[in-house]
Design a protein around this motif. Structure first.
Motif, PDB file in Angstrom:
ATOM      1  N   SER A  51      -7.523   0.609   7.769  1.00 44.66           N
ATOM      2  CA  SER A  51      -8.188   0.419   6.476  1.00 44.66           C
ATOM      3  C   SER A  51      -7.380  -0.513   5.579  1.00 44.66           C
ATOM      4  N   ALA A  52      -6.067  -0.357   5.581  1.00 36.14           N
ATOM      5  CA  ALA A  52      -5.204  -1.212   4.765  1.00 36.14           C
ATOM      6  C   ALA A  52      -5.274  -2.658   5.240  1.00 36.14           C
ATOM      7  N   LEU A  68      -5.402   6.212   0.804  1.00 32.05           N
ATOM      8  CA  LEU A  68      -4.780   4.902   0.704  1.00 32.05           C
ATOM      9  C   LEU A  68      -4.818   4.409  -0.741  1.00 32.05           C
ATOM     10  N   THR A 121       5.065   4.274   2.056  1.00 31.20           N
ATOM     11  CA  THR A 121       4.637   2.977   1.528  1.00 31.20           C
ATOM     12  C   THR A 121       4.812   1.946   2.640  1.00 31.20           C
ATOM     13  N   ALA A 162      -6.559  -5.609   2.904  1.00 32.50           N
ATOM     14  CA  ALA A 162      -5.652  -6.728   2.632  1.00 32.50           C
ATOM     15  C   ALA A 162      -6.295  -8.056   3.023  1.00 32.50           C
ATOM     16  N   ALA A 166      -3.927   0.956  -2.930  1.00 32.66           N
ATOM     17  CA  ALA A 166      -3.559  -0.454  -2.870  1.00 32.66           C
ATOM     18  C   ALA A 166      -2.644  -0.794  -4.036  1.00 32.66           C
ATOM     19  N   PHE A 172       0.841  -1.196   0.000  1.00 31.50           N
ATOM     20  CA  PHE A 172       0.000   0.000   0.000  1.00 31.50           C
ATOM     21  C   PHE A 172       0.874   1.244   0.000  1.00 31.50           C
ATOM     22  N   SER A 202       3.760  -2.522   3.731  1.00 31.05           N
ATOM     23  CA  SER A 202       3.190  -3.824   3.372  1.00 31.05           C
ATOM     24  C   SER A 202       2.498  -4.421   4.581  1.00 31.05           C
TER      25      SER A 202
END
Length: 107
Positions: free
Chosen positions: A77-78, A33, A48, A82, A35, A26, A50
């Protein structure tokens, strides 16, 4: 005579994970954000990172090598995004493993 500092080189030790990890990347651009940012998008990112999961969906960690601070709401949120994409990623990886195994048996 000035004191000397002697640094001895240590040997690196590989620490394999207990089971396979799946990573989803991300970035953050303008507080939003992104992706799986492309190379062009990464240049615009303020940071950035992961998100790592095990195959069963268990959260394994978040790797952020530098850049601007990551606000917790964006991290959350990420992680949610994911986790939603994880089954598709696992499916593709397992299909590739099966194909590679099949091809190696044919040799």
């Amino acid at each position: 005579l000035a004191p000397r500092l002697v640094v001895q080189q240590e040997e690196a030790i590989a620490l394999p994970p207990p089971r396979p990890l799946f990573s989803l990347s991300f970035g953050v651009i303008g507080g939003h954000l992104v992706a799986d940012p492309s190379a062009e998008e990464e240049v615009l990112c303020t940071t950035t990172f992961s998100v790592l999961f095990f195959e069963d969906g268990a959260f394994a960690g978040l790797h952020k090598p530098g850049g601007a601070p990551l606000p917790k709401p964006l991290a959350d949120s990420a992680i949610s995004a994911a986790k939603e994409k994880l089954p598709a990623l696992v499916g593709v990886c397992l299909a590739c493993q099966r194909t590679a195994a099949h091809e190696s048996l044919q040799r």
